[in-house]
Design an enzyme around this catalytic site. Structure first.
Site, PDB file in Angstrom:
ATOM      1  N   SER A 131      57.670  46.343  22.640  1.00 26.17           N
ATOM      2  CA  SER A 131      56.672  46.323  21.562  1.00 26.17           C
ATOM      3  C   SER A 131      55.366  45.627  21.916  1.00 26.17           C
ATOM      4  CB  SER A 131      57.275  45.670  20.315  1.00 26.17           C
ATOM      5  OG  SER A 131      58.186  46.556  19.698  1.00 26.17           O
ATOM      6  N   LYS A 163      52.318  47.719  21.419  1.00 24.85           N
ATOM      7  CA  LYS A 163      51.592  47.802  20.144  1.00 24.85           C
ATOM      8  C   LYS A 163      50.221  47.121  20.234  1.00 24.85           C
ATOM      9  CE  LYS A 163      55.581  48.152  16.987  1.00 24.85           C
ATOM     10  NZ  LYS A 163      56.773  48.091  17.827  1.00 24.85           N
ATOM     11  N   SER A 213      56.134  43.789  13.941  1.00 21.77           N
ATOM     12  CA  SER A 213      56.455  44.790  14.951  1.00 21.77           C
ATOM     13  C   SER A 213      57.103  46.032  14.343  1.00 21.77           C
ATOM     14  CB  SER A 213      57.371  44.200  16.033  1.00 21.77           C
ATOM     15  OG  SER A 213      57.282  44.938  17.224  1.00 21.77           O
TER      16      SER A 213
END
Length: 408
Positions: A96, A99, A151
């Site tokens: 993640s 992101k 997240s």
């Protein structure tokens, strides 16, 4: 009669041998294979093209602390000077932390006040979710908070819909990575899930974070401790109240001066992290990949070392400016110098006909019989074509597939 020969006496229990203290850890991820690069072409500097710890500490200065990370970079966020690194260009799965690139790509394109109607597909996202409800309305600002603080993969897919769709978002992210010099990065899924040959490097994550932190809205989002996320009505007609979303970045709670940025975890990536902190007028960024602990303490140790030694060490490289560096040049392989009749077996091809990158062995060398020409073909445009083709298949199954992506 007891074994001792005395009536009523208890037999002595045999003494068990002392057992060693065993600590079980997950195996760290193995980097993708990549070509050997011409040293002077390595993005950020020739020293960054090698494996292992890279530091120019000089006499009397302690080396960076030992950590479990497969790869890391410690850099000055403002000047871009890299103070130390470990295998900074190793190709690993980002989880993640990707992101951060999603935000860097989409935030300048989307007005935070724009209202997005959530789709069924976004609601059913695999992995970590904030709990958006299909058919309900959310602002881009709400979704950015959920993506960066919690997240949330469902928020990522809703933002991708607002930006023109999943495929367009993936293409834009790959364009952004290439534009800023993050040439190790190939995007297949904007949430960071382990899809296809999705990859990045500690160098690229530090580079992406540096550019993202230039966006005031991004910088404000990653330092928030909590935010209110809207409620809504589900398909059964039940009303859900607004609720608080909390930042899962533990560095913010434990490290004085921490200002972000983003944790990540999947089974194949293990733990990844980008952290930043300010002390004494200096801001450092640490990008870590392939950790088996997920603790904030190794990040704190690397930051402590950086703040203590930033003026004592010689930088080993630089975070390049956008447009400053092209992809590294692969060194000529032995097969490329022949007439093409080498009998080395080629790697199995993917659905697009482009050879897939083979994992490194434990020693960091290529598997026996690996075709170096095939490995070179993975870099640059070939890898991007592979990712694009894979995305066409993956987008239809990415959200409902069960995955071990955790809350980070």
């Amino acid at each position: 009669m007891s074994p001792t020969g005395s009536p009523g006496a208890k037999a002595a229990k045999p003494t068990k041998p002392a057992q060693p203290w065993v600590v079980c850890r997950n195996a760290p991820p193995t980097p993708f294979e990549h070509p050997q690069w011409v040293p002077d072409s390595v993005v950020g500097g020739a020293k960054l093209g090698v494996s292992g710890v890279i530091a120019d500490v000089g006499p009397g200065v302690a080396p960076p602390p030992e950590v479990y990370d497969v790869s890391y970079v410690i850099a000055d966020l403002d000047s871009g000077e890299i103070l130390a690194a470990k295998s900074p260009h190793a190709w690993l799965r980002p989880a993640s932390t990707l992101k951060t690139l999603t935000a860097l790509t989409l935030m300048p394109r989307l007005d935070p006040r724009t209202v997005v109607v959530a789709s069924d597909d976004a609601q059913q996202a695999a992995g970590s979710r904030v709990g958006i409800l299909a058919g309900n309305r959310y602002t881009v600002g709400n979704l950015v908070d959920a993506m960066l603080m919690f997240s949330a993969n469902d928020a990522v897919y809703a933002l991708a819909d607002a930006a023109g769709g999943y495929d367009k978002t993936v293409a834009l992210m790959n364009d952004t990575a290439r534009d800023i010099g993050a040439h190790d990065t190939v995007v297949v899924d904007p949430s960071g899930l382990d899809e296809g040959n999705q990859r990045s490097s500690a160098y690229d994550l530090a580079l992406i974070a540096r550019d993202a932190m230039r966006l005031p809205a991004f910088r404000a989002a990653v330092v928030k401790r909590d935010a209110v996320f809207p409620g809504g009505k589900d398909k059964q007609g039940k009303e859900w109240k607004a609720f608080h979303v909390y930042n899962i970045n533990e560095l913010l709670r434990h490290y004085p001066g921490a200002i972000g940025i983003k944790p990540g975890r999947t089974d194949r990536a293990q733990h990844t992290f980008i952290g930043a902190a300010t002390r004494g007028g200096r801001t450092l960024v640490v990008a870590q990949m392939g950790s088996v602990t997920g603790s904030w303490r190794p990040t704190a140790a690397l930051l402590d070392w950086g703040f203590a030694n930033a003026d004592k060490v010689t930088p080993v490289g630089m975070l390049v400016a956008p447009g400053e560096a092209g992809p590294a040049t692969p060194q000529p392989s032995l097969t490329s110098l022949t007439d093409g009749s080498a009998d080395t077996p080629s790697e199995p091809a993917t659905a697009t006909g482009t050879p897939a990158p083979a994992p490194l062995t434990a020693s960091g060398s290529a598997p026996a019989g690996a075709d170096r020409t095939s490995l070179v073909a993975v870099s640059g445009a070939g890898a991007l074509l592979t990712a694009a083709a894979a995305g066409l298949v993956i987008r239809h199954r990415r959200r409902r597939r069960q995955t071990s992506e955790g809350p980070s």
